[in-house]
Each structure stands twice: as C-alpha cells, then as structure tokens.
Design an enzyme around this catalytic site. Structure first.
Site, mmCIF file in Angstrom:
data_model
loop_
_atom_site.group_PDB
_atom_site.id
_atom_site.type_symbol
_atom_site.label_atom_id
_atom_site.label_comp_id
_atom_site.label_asym_id
_atom_site.label_seq_id
_atom_site.Cartn_x
_atom_site.Cartn_y
_atom_site.Cartn_z
ATOM 1 N N ASP A 182 38.553 42.626 38.203
ATOM 2 C CA ASP A 182 37.645 41.227 38.103
ATOM 3 C C ASP A 182 36.686 41.303 36.517
ATOM 4 O O ASP A 182 35.723 41.931 36.928
ATOM 5 C CB ASP A 182 37.069 40.907 39.153
ATOM 6 C CG ASP A 182 36.287 39.475 38.885
ATOM 7 O OD1 ASP A 182 36.512 38.966 37.898
ATOM 8 O OD2 ASP A 182 35.389 39.258 39.708
ATOM 9 N N GLU A 214 31.407 35.236 32.070
ATOM 10 C CA GLU A 214 32.020 34.327 33.226
ATOM 11 C C GLU A 214 30.873 34.813 34.484
ATOM 12 O O GLU A 214 30.784 34.051 35.109
ATOM 13 C CB GLU A 214 33.220 34.735 33.714
ATOM 14 C CG GLU A 214 33.864 33.823 34.799
ATOM 15 C CD GLU A 214 33.761 34.485 36.032
ATOM 16 O OE1 GLU A 214 34.261 33.816 36.855
ATOM 17 O OE2 GLU A 214 33.300 35.512 36.133
ATOM 18 N N HIS A 322 33.842 43.582 42.363
ATOM 19 C CA HIS A 322 32.142 43.760 42.114
ATOM 20 C C HIS A 322 31.743 45.095 42.433
ATOM 21 O O HIS A 322 30.541 45.015 43.167
ATOM 22 C CB HIS A 322 31.475 42.579 42.686
ATOM 23 C CG HIS A 322 31.787 41.289 41.580
ATOM 24 N ND1 HIS A 322 30.839 40.445 41.541
ATOM 25 C CD2 HIS A 322 32.849 41.061 41.038
ATOM 26 C CE1 HIS A 322 31.113 39.356 40.897
ATOM 27 N NE2 HIS A 322 32.500 39.769 40.361
#
Length: 358
Positions: A182, A214, A322
């Site tokens: 990501d 983002e 994450h």
C-alpha cells in the site's frame, strides 16, 4: 510472475518514501513512465502522470492514479539522551511498531534506526502495571550517545523515518512478503499496464500515474484531478484483507481476485460505473470480489473536484498493511493488472455517456 515484473516489485516495495518525502519514488517512477507515454505532467505537490493522447477531441479522459507514499514517522524532538520522539505519518497500529528496523533520513544522510521496546527482564513484577503503548510512548534509537551527537549527524525535527524491509516470495511462490504494498502495488500495476498498452491505441485519452500524500488525508489527489481533468477516475490501491481469523462473511480474501469496492465511508460506487466494471470483468474472465471498506482512498478526493467526477477504487486485498510485513497474492495482483488493462481498452465515448447517465 516473470523476472521483469518481479524485479519491478522488489524495486518499488524496497524503495523508501513516506508522505511528503516521495522524491526518490517519484524519480524512479518518472524515469520508467517516460518511454511509455506521449507526455508527462507533474502537479504542485509532486504527483506525476503520463498521458497517452488520442486524436479524437471527444475521446474520454480516463485517469488511473496510484499513490507514491507509504506510512512512516517524522521526528518531533531529539531528547537529551539522543533518542527521538516522533509523530506517525499515516495510520499505524502501535502494537506493531516496537523493535523494528527503519531508516532515518536527514540532510546529512540516511542512517539505520530502530524503534524502542521494553525488555521482558524489565517487566518482571510489573504485570499489573503493563499497558499497551501509544505512538507517543515509542522512542526511536539510532545509537547516538546524546542530543549533541545526534545534531552533529544532522538529526532535527522534521526528519523522516521509514521502514526498512527486503521483499521476498513465500515458499509456495504464490504470495509475497513486503512492506509498502500500500501502495507500491498501484505504481507497479500502472507501469505493467502501460507496458501492455505500449502499442495499443485506446479509445480514450489515457492518464496513468501516481499522486502523493494519500496516507495523510488524500491530499495529493485534489490537485492531480484538477491538473489532469479526467472524465472518470480510478484509484488503484491496496486494501486491508480480513481473511485470517476463520469467521464467515469476511471480505477481502487473498487469491479471490481483484477488488470491486462498492462502498466505503467516502464513496458510493456510481450504479452505471459499477455495471460497466462488472461487464468488463466478466467479458474478460477476470476474477473479482465485492468489497466494502471502513477506510477511504483517493477516489474520495477526486470525485468532488471540478463538477463531480465518477470515481472508484480498484485494487487488491493484502494482509497486515501499514506494517513492516504485508502478505499479498500474486494471482490477485495479476487479476488487478488485467482489469486495469481491460478498462483502458474498453472505456470509450459510448460507455462514458452511459456511465454519466446520458
């Protein structure tokens, strides 16, 4: 996965750059984008987009946007003992931060650094006092003996700290373990799609690239959408898989295909856009899965720009995003890539009018 694609995956997942510190990622991406497009545009925050032009002035402007940034930390204070206080850049679960290796980026250079933890020896007899840490509780330690030495090495508030991880394939060669899928997934997918479309004239003006920041509030997509002026916008992103605890009814399952995000707190997939996407996936035998998310993507930022832009996020589900160690499916990545290519080949003026409701 062929050798060229695997090398690209390793390159982009191992590169380091959190929100506001994407310059290394941007340079690598721009260099690969350049020979695949007719023109390159860069917005004021640093998003980069390649354009494959169409001679038809009425051709739809179709935009696919990844984002360059990964989650990390920023130094907020250098303590007298040389350790560092930080703030999170993007969303982190505090339970996965401690005792991990990172890189500290300063004006003088990049240095190895680790996140602190408490040795179990120091916890003996304190069972009733143990509490879960917050980001504010976790110090970062680059081995400096004191504040003066840290300053001498160029360490000051505002410096960035980013995970350091090698990308590897699992034993069965079906999945990959990496950081930053990501959203280096989106960047790799964009480049792979442009490779496949290099000698193809799509029925649209095709805009493909990556924006910035983002992870800290979808900041880069606003300027990118205003610069590129798309008629329809696709955020290409990796979402959180929820498939490891054995419960039924979960969404985001590895090896079940690309994601069709029908709803999240910020975007409701427009009905006719959904119909076009379903038809494209089924006509091209692309495996897909419906997905409802609790988080948002750049589609939320793009949809409210100009006079309103039909927008949706497409992508893959990945476990443990994450963190330092994400596990993701090669077959899902390939399905997502094929989906992007098929959309680019099929989104013509007639389909756009249908999507817009004409």
């Amino acid at each position: 996965m062929n050798a060229k694609t695997w090398a690209r995956v390793q390159k982009y997942t191992e590169l380091q750059g959190t929100s506001g510190q994407e310059q290394t990622i941007r340079k690598a991406f721009r260099d690969e984008l350049l020979p695949l497009v007719d023109d390159i545009k860069q917005d004021g925050l640093g998003g980069v987009f390649g354009v494959k032009n169409n001679s038809d002035l009425h051709a739809p402007r179709v935009m696919f946007a990844a984002h360059m940034d990964e989650v990390g930390f920023i130094v907020t204070n250098v303590l007298p003992n040389g350790t560092l206080k930080v703030a999170a850049v993007g969303g982190w679960n505090p339970n996965v931060i401690s005792s991990q290796r990172f890189t500290l980026f300063t004006t003088n250079g990049a240095y190895p650094i680790v996140s602190s933890s408490v040795s179990p020896h120091l916890l003996r007899g304190r069972d009733s006092q143990i509490t879960l840490p917050t980001v504010d509780d976790i110090l970062f330690d680059a081995g400096f003996v004191d504040q003066a030495e840290a300053h001498a090495f160029g360490v000051f508030p505002g410096d960035f700290i980013v995970p350091e991880v090698a990308t590897i394939m699992t034993a069965n060669k079906k999945r990959v373990i990496s950081k930053a899928w990501d959203n280096r997934f989106g960047m790799v997918t964009i480049l792979e799609a442009l490779d496949a479309l290099k000698d193809v004239q799509t029925p649209n003006t095709l805009i493909m690239g990556a924006d910035v920041q983002e992870e800290v509030g979808l900041r880069g997509a606003h300027g990118a959408a205003n610069l590129m002026k798309p008629d329809v916008f696709f955020a290409i992103d990796s979402s959180a898989a929820d498939d490891v605890n054995g419960s039924v009814g979960r969404q985001g399952i590895l090896d079940q295909g690309t994601l069709l995000r029908v709803f999240d707190p910020t975007v409701v997939l427009p009905l006719r856009l959904k119909e076009f996407l379903l038809s494209t996936a089924e006509d091209n035998h692309i495996p897909y899965q419906y997905f409802v998310s609790k988080g948002g993507t750049d589609a939320a930022a793009a949809q409210s720009e100009r006079t309103g832009i039909p927008s949706v996020a497409l992508g893959v589900a990945s476990r443990y995003i994450h963190t330092h160690q994400t596990i993701w499916s090669i077959s899902d990545f390939e399905a997502a890539k094929d989906f992007v290519i098929a959309i680019a080949k099929n989104l013509d003026e007639t389909n756009l009018k249908t999507i817009l409701g004409d």
